[in-house]
Design a protein around this motif. Sequence first.
Motif, PDB file in Angstrom:
ATOM      1  N   SER A  11      32.646  24.403  39.358  1.00 37.16           N
ATOM      2  CA  SER A  11      31.578  24.330  38.357  1.00 37.16           C
ATOM      3  C   SER A  11      31.961  23.388  37.222  1.00 37.16           C
ATOM      4  O   SER A  11      31.106  22.663  36.694  1.00 37.16           O
ATOM      5  CB  SER A  11      31.248  25.724  37.813  1.00 37.16           C
ATOM      6  OG  SER A  11      32.347  26.268  37.125  1.00 37.16           O
TER       7      SER A  11
ATOM      8  N   CYS B 148      37.222  33.077  42.766  1.00 34.15           N
ATOM      9  CA  CYS B 148      36.787  32.876  41.373  1.00 34.15           C
ATOM     10  C   CYS B 148      37.381  31.594  40.784  1.00 34.15           C
ATOM     11  O   CYS B 148      36.686  30.841  40.090  1.00 34.15           O
ATOM     12  CB  CYS B 148      37.174  34.072  40.514  1.00 34.15           C
ATOM     13  SG  CYS B 148      36.210  35.540  40.852  1.00 34.15           S
ATOM     14  N   CYS B 149      38.652  31.346  41.053  1.00 35.56           N
ATOM     15  CA  CYS B 149      39.298  30.129  40.531  1.00 35.56           C
ATOM     16  C   CYS B 149      38.681  28.869  41.144  1.00 35.56           C
ATOM     17  O   CYS B 149      38.418  27.892  40.433  1.00 35.56           O
ATOM     18  CB  CYS B 149      40.793  30.171  40.796  1.00 35.56           C
ATOM     19  SG  CYS B 149      41.650  31.395  39.810  1.00 35.56           S
TER      20      CYS B 149
ATOM     21  N   THR C 272      35.244  28.370  39.619  1.00 35.37           N
ATOM     22  CA  THR C 272      35.328  27.866  38.241  1.00 35.37           C
ATOM     23  C   THR C 272      35.678  26.388  38.230  1.00 35.37           C
ATOM     24  O   THR C 272      35.062  25.603  37.482  1.00 35.37           O
ATOM     25  CB  THR C 272      36.379  28.669  37.448  1.00 35.37           C
ATOM     26  OG1 THR C 272      36.004  30.045  37.447  1.00 35.37           O
ATOM     27  CG2 THR C 272      36.496  28.170  36.025  1.00 35.37           C
ATOM     28  N   CYS C 273      36.646  25.995  39.044  1.00 40.53           N
ATOM     29  CA  CYS C 273      37.022  24.567  39.109  1.00 40.53           C
ATOM     30  C   CYS C 273      35.850  23.721  39.607  1.00 40.53           C
ATOM     31  O   CYS C 273      35.591  22.637  39.065  1.00 40.53           O
ATOM     32  CB  CYS C 273      38.230  24.387  40.018  1.00 40.53           C
ATOM     33  SG  CYS C 273      39.742  25.075  39.333  1.00 40.53           S
TER      34      CYS C 273
END
Length: 82
Positions: free
Chosen positions: A69, A62-63, A66-67
């Motif tokens: 995106s 997930c991290c 997110t980075c």
Amino acid sequence: MRLLRAAPLGLLRLLGPAAPPRHLHNRVREHQKLFQEDNGLPVHLKGGARDSALYHLTTLICCVGTCYSLWALAQASRPKKN
């Protein structure tokens, strides 16, 4: 003729639902005790090291997503170079 009548029944027995193996037993009570004991852990980590590894792997994915995106959004917001 008898063989032709027995063949579909044999096929149904072969492909039908199988009985559970007798060496397996129901572990619901064991899992209920494990998940209901008050040891300060959240329920998604009470399964042990495997649950912990899956939780941390999911958090990492997930991290990273997110980075990536945010990076892609920053790249898209800049004007193109000719």
